[in-house]
Design a protein around this motif. Structure first.
Motif, PDB file in Angstrom:
ATOM      1  N   UNK A 317       0.677  -1.166   0.028  1.00 17.02           N
ATOM      2  CA  UNK A 317       0.060  -0.035  -0.048  1.00 17.02           C
ATOM      3  C   UNK A 317       0.747   1.340   0.023  1.00 17.02           C
ATOM      4  N   UNK A 318       1.588   1.506  -1.149  1.00 18.94           N
ATOM      5  CA  UNK A 318       2.526   2.687  -1.187  1.00 18.94           C
ATOM      6  C   UNK A 318       1.630   3.853  -1.488  1.00 18.94           C
ATOM      7  N   UNK A 319       1.713   4.825  -0.503  1.00 19.69           N
ATOM      8  CA  UNK A 319       0.813   6.002  -0.709  1.00 19.69           C
ATOM      9  C   UNK A 319       1.462   6.901  -1.521  1.00 19.69           C
ATOM     10  N   UNK A 320       0.908   6.879  -2.836  1.00 17.36           N
ATOM     11  CA  UNK A 320       1.369   7.847  -3.992  1.00 17.36           C
ATOM     12  C   UNK A 320       0.714   9.179  -3.699  1.00 17.36           C
ATOM     13  N   UNK A 321       1.644  10.255  -3.118  1.00 17.05           N
ATOM     14  CA  UNK A 321       1.295  11.584  -3.158  1.00 17.05           C
ATOM     15  C   UNK A 321       1.550  12.295  -4.485  1.00 17.05           C
ATOM     16  N   UNK A 322       0.179  12.766  -5.006  1.00 14.80           N
ATOM     17  CA  UNK A 322       0.007  13.410  -6.013  1.00 14.80           C
ATOM     18  C   UNK A 322      -0.575  14.633  -6.273  1.00 14.80           C
ATOM     19  N   UNK A 323      -0.594  15.337  -7.471  1.00 25.46           N
ATOM     20  CA  UNK A 323      -1.086  16.526  -7.343  1.00 25.46           C
ATOM     21  C   UNK A 323      -2.228  16.747  -8.259  1.00 25.46           C
ATOM     22  N   UNK A 324      -3.032  15.828  -8.454  1.00 23.19           N
ATOM     23  CA  UNK A 324      -4.253  15.727  -9.145  1.00 23.19           C
ATOM     24  C   UNK A 324      -3.893  15.234 -10.635  1.00 23.19           C
ATOM     25  N   UNK A 325      -4.953  15.112 -11.243  1.00 18.91           N
ATOM     26  CA  UNK A 325      -5.014  14.860 -12.724  1.00 18.91           C
ATOM     27  C   UNK A 325      -4.218  15.615 -13.671  1.00 18.91           C
ATOM     28  N   UNK A 326      -3.669  14.993 -14.761  1.00 23.81           N
ATOM     29  CA  UNK A 326      -3.075  15.785 -15.921  1.00 23.81           C
ATOM     30  C   UNK A 326      -4.161  16.713 -16.392  1.00 23.81           C
ATOM     31  N   UNK A 327      -3.735  17.534 -17.256  1.00 20.72           N
ATOM     32  CA  UNK A 327      -4.645  18.713 -17.865  1.00 20.72           C
ATOM     33  C   UNK A 327      -5.648  17.736 -18.845  1.00 20.72           C
ATOM     34  N   UNK A 328      -7.006  18.195 -19.077  1.00 18.81           N
ATOM     35  CA  UNK A 328      -7.928  17.858 -19.694  1.00 18.81           C
ATOM     36  C   UNK A 328      -7.352  17.564 -21.164  1.00 18.81           C
ATOM     37  N   UNK A 329      -6.685  18.507 -21.774  1.00 19.19           N
ATOM     38  CA  UNK A 329      -6.434  18.072 -23.156  1.00 19.19           C
ATOM     39  C   UNK A 329      -5.482  16.913 -23.440  1.00 19.19           C
ATOM     40  N   UNK A 330      -4.843  16.434 -22.431  1.00 19.23           N
ATOM     41  CA  UNK A 330      -4.029  15.055 -22.642  1.00 19.23           C
ATOM     42  C   UNK A 330      -5.147  14.059 -22.351  1.00 19.23           C
ATOM     43  N   UNK A 331      -6.199  13.988 -21.949  1.00 19.33           N
ATOM     44  CA  UNK A 331      -7.056  13.023 -21.518  1.00 19.33           C
ATOM     45  C   UNK A 331      -7.205  12.120 -22.788  1.00 19.33           C
ATOM     46  N   UNK A 332      -7.432  10.784 -22.623  1.00 15.32           N
ATOM     47  CA  UNK A 332      -7.996  10.080 -23.770  1.00 15.32           C
ATOM     48  C   UNK A 332      -9.508  10.302 -23.977  1.00 15.32           C
ATOM     49  N   UNK A 333     -10.108  10.450 -22.925  1.00 16.18           N
ATOM     50  CA  UNK A 333     -11.621  10.922 -23.238  1.00 16.18           C
ATOM     51  C   UNK A 333     -12.007  11.964 -22.106  1.00 16.18           C
ATOM     52  N   UNK A 334     -12.995  12.528 -22.159  1.00 19.60           N
ATOM     53  CA  UNK A 334     -13.722  13.403 -21.216  1.00 19.60           C
ATOM     54  C   UNK A 334     -14.825  13.014 -20.754  1.00 19.60           C
ATOM     55  N   UNK A 335     -15.180  13.141 -19.408  1.00 19.16           N
ATOM     56  CA  UNK A 335     -16.628  12.819 -18.973  1.00 19.16           C
ATOM     57  C   UNK A 335     -17.304  14.225 -19.157  1.00 19.16           C
ATOM     58  N   UNK A 336     -18.636  14.125 -18.998  1.00 17.36           N
ATOM     59  CA  UNK A 336     -19.482  15.521 -19.184  1.00 17.36           C
ATOM     60  C   UNK A 336     -20.037  15.527 -20.660  1.00 17.36           C
TER      61      UNK A 336
END
Ligand SMILES: Cc1cc2nc3c(=O)[nH]c(=O)nc-3n(C[C@H](O)[C@H](O)[C@H](O)COP(=O)(O)OP(=O)(O)OC[C@H]3O[C@@H](n4cnc5c(N)ncnc54)[C@H](O)[C@@H]3O)c2cc1C
Length: 393
Positions: A317-336
């Motif tokens: 259970x390695x706790x991954x400290x992250x700063x959120x998702x990459x920007x929307x334009x890099x996403x393979x798809x979008x919700x909404x």
């Protein structure tokens, strides 16, 4: 007067055009970009995953519990078996990988797209590229074209404008503003199937590009098995993408480096005599942890435990400290996208009789694995078939 107009030349729009043409309608397809199917072609760059060959129950469950009944009906009428048969009917043989993911033998999208356009052209499709839809009033549609502004007044219209990622391929989501201005409810776009941002320490630099294979990632109630890749900007890959909905909600991210071994088994292996081996050799020998897997554990686990049972817990259970998702334009798809409240069960806009919406521009979400394209094909076909019956000349 134009008979049937399809706006947007991605897989959803092409499928709607096919259904309309096969029902004998005269179809004009307009596309903003200089060529058709740019995102579809990009999807094929790393292997065009058309669908997932699995039982319909689990297949549908992958779209999430809140999947709208209309989407369920679309997928029921054009699911994995139909996608396979349709692809093969286009002369493109397919194969399913070990997890059931279906690909064309050619892997890329271009042979399928070529065959598809030839079929549509054979059915009489009229198509215009570099025509950008800019606005509408009632059934009058305005376009920016290289020859200046143009107007089309179709009997029936199918919008297939895509989501809001990879804008350079055409789906820039700009249509949403014009839809909202016309009183149509559009749920805000959100990145889906996208990596997470991690600010790595310098120690991680040499592991950029390294895969973490056979891992499990947890966020909220979501467990994802698969592969992640350590990149300069964070963590990416098929194992990370399904977590996007939970991460958007702010869930913590943990990584199990050894999901096939229980905690006790890991602790027992770690307790084996180390001899003169360095700790990293010991971890490699008893747990088969790659240098990248060890590095990511050390990146987030401080202090590094000596006790085998505490260390076992850490690597599971390695706790991954992250700063959120990459920007929307890099996403393979979008919700909404266009809300199902604005649509009837044929995917026609309730307030715009004769105007249908399909594909990723609708408000649904799914993981990668062929679910995205299947839903685009299925909604395109569903709306296309219903549109074909609307206001026949
Ligand atoms: C890198 C990558 C890999 C992917 N791999 C896979 C995969 O393997 N399997 C899978 O299932 N899915 C995959 N996808 C997702 C899949 O490609 C999309 O879900 C799918 O293309 C959406 O289809 P669509 O027809 O709804 O929209 P799009 O394919 O985005 O098409 C919309 C079209 O509308 C046009 N358009 C937009 N605005 C206007 C306007 N104002 N006027 C006229 N035309 C306009 C656009 O130019 C575009 O051609 C991948 C996506 C990416 C980015």
């Amino acid at each position: 007067m134009t008979d049937a107009l399809v706006i947007g030349g991605g897989p959803a729009g092409l499928m709607a055009a096919e259904a309309l043409l096969q029902a004998g309608r005269a179809v004009t397809l307009v596309e903003a970009k200089p060529s058709i199917g740019r995102k579809f072609l990009m999807a094929g760059k790393s292997g065009l995953n058309l669908t997932k060959m699995q039982a319909f129950g689990p297949f549908l469950a992958s779209y999430g519990a809140s999947l709208h009944p209309t989407m369920r009906a679309c997928l029921k009428s054009f699911g994995p078996d139909e996608v396979k048969a349709w692809t093969e009917g286009m002369g493109q043989t397919t194969f399913a990988g070990s997890t059931g993911r279906l690909f064309p033998d050619a892997m890329k999208a271009s042979p399928l797209l070529r065959a598809w356009l030839a079929r549509l052209d054979g059915l009489g499709l009229e198509r215009h590229t570099r025509w950008r839809w800019v606005d509408w009033e009632r059934n009058i549609h305005h376009f920016d074209t290289p020859e200046g502004p143009r107007v089309l007044t179709p009997r029936v219209t199918v919008f297939a404008l895509g989501g809001a990622s990879w804008a350079r391929l055409g789906s820039d989501g700009q249509w949403a503003e014009r839809f909202a201005a016309n009183g149509i409810t559009v749920a805000p776009f959100q990145p889906s199937n996208v990596g997470v941002v991690v600010e790595w320490s310098e120690h991680m630099t040499r592991h950029f590009g390294a895969p973490l294979k056979g891992i499990a990632l947890h966020a909220g109630d979501t467990l994802s098995r698969g592969e992640a890749v350590i990149s300069k900007r964070g963590l990416e890959g098929g194992g990370v993408y399904p977590l996007a909905p939970a991460l958007r909600e702010g869930a913590a991210l943990t990584l199990d480096l050894l999901p096939d071994l229980g905690l006790e088994a890991v602790a027992n292996r770690l307790a084996k005599p180390k001899g003169k081996a360095s700790l990293s050799n010991h971890l490699r020998r008893v747990l088969k942890l790659s240098p990248a897997a060890q590095a990511i554990a050390r990146e987030f686990v401080h202090p590094w435990p000596d006790d085998p049972s505490v260390l076992a817990q850490a690597v599971k259970a390695v706790p991954i400290r992250h700063s959120g998702l990459r920007p929307m334009d890099e996403a393979i798809s979008t919700a909404g996208g266009v809300s199902f409240d604005a649509l009837d069960d044929t995917l026609m806009l309730k307030d715009r009789p004769g105007t249908f919406c399909v594909g990723e521009m609708l408000d649904w979400d799914a993981p990668t694995g062929g679910y995205l394209l299947t839903a685009c094909f299925a909604t395109g076909l569903w709306a296309g078939r219903h549109a074909a019956e609307y206001d026949r000349p």
